[in-house]
Design a protein around this motif. Structure first.
Motif, PDB file in Angstrom:
ATOM      1  N   PHE A   8      68.348  23.250  44.385  1.00 32.24           N
ATOM      2  CA  PHE A   8      67.100  22.961  45.100  1.00 32.24           C
ATOM      3  C   PHE A   8      66.159  24.142  44.927  1.00 32.24           C
ATOM      4  O   PHE A   8      66.553  25.224  44.486  1.00 32.24           O
ATOM      5  CB  PHE A   8      67.357  22.720  46.601  1.00 32.24           C
ATOM      6  N   TYR A   9      64.913  23.922  45.285  1.00 31.08           N
ATOM      7  CA  TYR A   9      63.946  25.016  45.339  1.00 31.08           C
ATOM      8  C   TYR A   9      62.912  24.728  46.412  1.00 31.08           C
ATOM      9  O   TYR A   9      62.595  23.574  46.700  1.00 31.08           O
ATOM     10  CB  TYR A   9      63.253  25.243  43.984  1.00 31.08           C
ATOM     11  N   SER A  10      62.397  25.783  47.010  1.00 32.88           N
ATOM     12  CA  SER A  10      61.264  25.666  47.924  1.00 32.88           C
ATOM     13  C   SER A  10      60.080  26.464  47.387  1.00 32.88           C
ATOM     14  O   SER A  10      58.973  26.340  47.902  1.00 32.88           O
ATOM     15  CB  SER A  10      61.642  26.142  49.332  1.00 32.88           C
ATOM     16  N   VAL A  11      60.326  27.287  46.374  1.00 37.76           N
ATOM     17  CA  VAL A  11      59.296  28.053  45.671  1.00 37.76           C
ATOM     18  C   VAL A  11      59.390  27.657  44.201  1.00 37.76           C
ATOM     19  O   VAL A  11      60.500  27.620  43.650  1.00 37.76           O
ATOM     20  CB  VAL A  11      59.524  29.580  45.834  1.00 37.76           C
ATOM     21  N   PRO A  12      58.266  27.324  43.561  1.00 40.47           N
ATOM     22  CA  PRO A  12      58.328  26.908  42.155  1.00 40.47           C
ATOM     23  C   PRO A  12      59.123  27.891  41.293  1.00 40.47           C
ATOM     24  O   PRO A  12      59.023  29.112  41.457  1.00 40.47           O
ATOM     25  CB  PRO A  12      56.856  26.871  41.735  1.00 40.47           C
ATOM     26  N   ASN A  13      59.912  27.335  40.400  1.00 38.56           N
ATOM     27  CA  ASN A  13      60.745  28.056  39.425  1.00 38.56           C
ATOM     28  C   ASN A  13      61.982  28.717  40.012  1.00 38.56           C
ATOM     29  O   ASN A  13      62.792  29.275  39.269  1.00 38.56           O
ATOM     30  CB  ASN A  13      59.931  29.103  38.648  1.00 38.56           C
ATOM     31  N   ALA A  14      62.173  28.657  41.312  1.00 35.48           N
ATOM     32  CA  ALA A  14      63.316  29.348  41.926  1.00 35.48           C
ATOM     33  C   ALA A  14      64.644  28.803  41.433  1.00 35.48           C
ATOM     34  O   ALA A  14      65.562  29.576  41.138  1.00 35.48           O
ATOM     35  CB  ALA A  14      63.231  29.268  43.452  1.00 35.48           C
ATOM     36  N   SER A  15      64.788  27.482  41.323  1.00 35.66           N
ATOM     37  CA  SER A  15      66.062  26.936  40.861  1.00 35.66           C
ATOM     38  C   SER A  15      66.253  27.171  39.372  1.00 35.66           C
ATOM     39  O   SER A  15      67.386  27.339  38.907  1.00 35.66           O
ATOM     40  CB  SER A  15      66.166  25.445  41.191  1.00 35.66           C
ATOM     41  N   LYS A  16      65.170  27.222  38.614  1.00 33.26           N
ATOM     42  CA  LYS A  16      65.270  27.496  37.178  1.00 33.26           C
ATOM     43  C   LYS A  16      65.736  28.933  36.939  1.00 33.26           C
ATOM     44  O   LYS A  16      66.575  29.187  36.068  1.00 33.26           O
ATOM     45  CB  LYS A  16      63.925  27.252  36.497  1.00 33.26           C
ATOM     46  N   VAL A  17      65.189  29.866  37.707  1.00 37.24           N
ATOM     47  CA  VAL A  17      65.631  31.260  37.602  1.00 37.24           C
ATOM     48  C   VAL A  17      67.096  31.361  38.013  1.00 37.24           C
ATOM     49  O   VAL A  17      67.886  32.064  37.374  1.00 37.24           O
ATOM     50  CB  VAL A  17      64.738  32.197  38.444  1.00 37.24           C
TER      51      VAL A  17
END
Length: 194
Positions: free
Chosen positions: A127-136
């Motif tokens: 999941f992510y709540s800030v863009p790109n967080a799950s990708k990082v």
């Protein structure tokens, strides 16, 4: 059940254990831990900016909640029911389930939830709540798995997002061979349990 290639899904009457066929595909998806893993160019800039801090198991319950409420769900209901959440919390307590987290400005920004068995990591949700967080988190998790000696990163079912990173589909028998070989290796996700 993870050791046999199944993963849990919450159901009206408890927990069901399924494989990739539950999603209509005969293939299992694996994220490569070698040179086939690909970091999209736009994401390299984000990673190099250093705006995300990586933590492991710092807020397992927060990642579990983020995955359970991330917006995508089957029939508008989350697959992480209270029973599945209890299962993950129990697996975490015994050192099998882990959260690989990205933090931004002191707050949980995203993460990946999964189970480690020997040298196999089964990624169950992100999941992510800030863009790109799950990708990082994905990129740093692959680096972590490489450093720890993992051989299998099971991402279960292929999708366009995972394909961007190089995920490949394999026959179920090939997947199970890789899984069983990896489980037999004495590798740990973290130095300590929990």
């Amino acid at each position: 059940m993870y050791a046999q290639g199944y993963f849990p899904l919450g159901m009206e009457q408890g927990i069901g254990w399924f494989d990739q066929r539950a999603y209509g595909t005969p293939y299992r998806a694996l994220m490569p831990l070698d040179e086939r893993f690909h970091i999209p160019r736009s994401l390299r800039r984000v990673i190099n900016s250093g705006c995300f801090e990586i933590r492991i198991n710092s807020d397992f319950a927060g990642v579990l909640e983020g995955c359970a409420t991330r917006g995508w769900s089957y029939k508008s209901e989350t697959w992480i029911t209270p029973e599945v959440a209890w299962l993950y919390l129990s697996l975490h307590r015994y050192g099998f389930a882990h959260s690989f987290e990205t933090w931004h400005k002191g707050r949980l920004a995203g993460g990946i939830l999964g189970v480690a068995l020997g040298a196999a990591f089964i990624g169950d949700s992100m999941f992510y709540s800030v863009p790109n967080a799950s990708k990082v988190a994905m990129v740093r998790l692959v680096e972590h798995l490489r450093q720890r000696g993992f051989e299998v990163f099971d991402v279960q079912v292929q999708n366009p997002h995972l394909a961007r990173f190089g995920a490949v589909e394999v026959e179920p028998q090939v997947f199970l061979q890789h899984l069983h070989r990896a489980i037999a290796k004495p590798v740990r996700f973290t130095e300590k349990v929990g």
